[in-house]
Design an enzyme around this catalytic site. Structure first.
Site, short mmCIF file in Angstrom:
data_model
loop_
_atom_site.label_atom_id
_atom_site.label_comp_id
_atom_site.label_asym_id
_atom_site.label_seq_id
_atom_site.Cartn_x
_atom_site.Cartn_y
_atom_site.Cartn_z
N GLY A 47 0.83 -1.20 0.00
CA GLY A 47 0.00 0.00 0.00
C GLY A 47 0.87 1.25 0.00
O GLY A 47 1.40 1.63 1.03
N ASP A 119 -0.53 -2.10 4.66
CA ASP A 119 -1.31 -0.86 4.63
C ASP A 119 -2.03 -0.79 3.28
O ASP A 119 -2.12 0.26 2.67
CB ASP A 119 -0.38 0.35 4.81
CG ASP A 119 -1.15 1.66 4.95
OD1 ASP A 119 -2.34 1.62 5.29
OD2 ASP A 119 -0.55 2.73 4.69
N HIS A 122 -7.13 -2.86 3.12
CA HIS A 122 -7.77 -2.98 4.43
C HIS A 122 -9.01 -3.89 4.38
O HIS A 122 -9.70 -4.02 5.38
CB HIS A 122 -8.14 -1.62 5.03
CG HIS A 122 -7.00 -0.66 5.07
ND1 HIS A 122 -5.80 -0.97 5.66
CD2 HIS A 122 -6.88 0.60 4.57
CE1 HIS A 122 -4.98 0.06 5.53
NE2 HIS A 122 -5.59 1.01 4.87
#
Length: 268
Positions: A47, A119, A122
């Site tokens: 991420g 990250d 989610h």
């Protein structure tokens, strides 16, 4: 020497305390990552996407990690192609974290890792696929971090479909002593996780020296009750970070430890 929070703010990462959501994760990271700071470790962050004010792509957290870990080898993974972004000492990969084969390809090329930070989307299913796929590529004694555990992009849909969150899975496992179960993890991988995890740390949100003492006290008491297993609190917002520590070569007789910390890193 700059603190990790100062570096996050300098490079415009929301893991610090000034940019966008101001997650303040760096307050905890400063402590748990300090033993790794001057070691030649390998890090993977999933991420990366963040647009600058000029709408140009950049990877602020990768720049932060490179500054904090001067000897580290760092890899980043994202849906977006960052190959044209110049980040010395870092290598980026494009892909979908729900694609276990692609995750495996990245891990084979860039791993094994000492720290993995999820990250990404989610989404609970994506997080579980990522954990199950990458856990074998985490070195003994390594850390697997799941960020923003309090939020899912389709939270209502997940609830209707009965998809369990990572927070729920690891609260059940580490606090209530129940087995790890997931339709996205094989029975073998679930058993491996149960045997390998020696510490599960939960961190709760927005608590620092600027937080009112009454709120600090309330969060500390709720977290203490959760850890003692007195009540199955359903509020997913209580904890934002999950940090899983993998058993090291010298940890064979070590049992599972469960802790909750404030962003000031004060033990509950």
């Amino acid at each position: 020497m700059a603190t990790l929070t100062q570096l996050a703010n300098q490079f415009n990462s929301d893991k610090g305390d000034q940019v966008r959501c101001c997650h303040r994760y760096t307050t905890l990271y400063e402590t748990i990552f300090e033993p790794y700071r001057d070691r030649p470790i390998s890090i993977l962050e999933i991420g990366l996407q963040r647009e600058t004010t000029q709408h140009q792509l950049d990877c602020p957290s990768l720049r932060m990690w490179l500054e904090f870990f001067p000897q580290a080898k760092i890899a980043g993974f994202d849906l977006t192609d960052f190959s044209e972004v110049d980040i010395p000492r870092a290598k980026t990969y494009q892909g979908d974290q729900s694609d276990a084969n692609r995750l495996r390809e990245v891990a084979e090329d860039a791993g094994p890792f000492d720290i993995i930070i999820d990250d990404g989307s989610h989404a609970s299913a994506h997080q579980q696929i990522t954990l199950g796929t990458l856990w074998p590529y985490l070195n003994p004694g390594g850390l697997f971090v799941i960020e923003d555990a309090h939020w899912q992009p389709q939270r209502d849909v997940e609830r209707r479909e009965g998809t369990e969150t990572m927070l729920s899975i690891f609260k059940r496992f580490s606090i209530y002593g129940e087995p790890i179960e997931s339709p996205y993890l094989s029975d073998e991988r679930c058993h491996e996780l149960e045997q390998d995890i020696v510490r599960c740390t939960f961190s709760h949100p927005f608590v620092d020296e600027r937080t009112k003492p009454q709120k600090r006290s309330m969060i500390r008491e709720v977290a203490r009750r959760v850890l003692k297993g007195k009540k199955r609190y359903s509020d997913q917002r209580l904890f934002k970070l999950i940090v899983l520590e993998k058993r090291g070569t010298a940890d064979q007789s070590r049992g599972l430890e469960t802790t909750a910390v404030q962003m000031t890193c004060d033990s509950v």
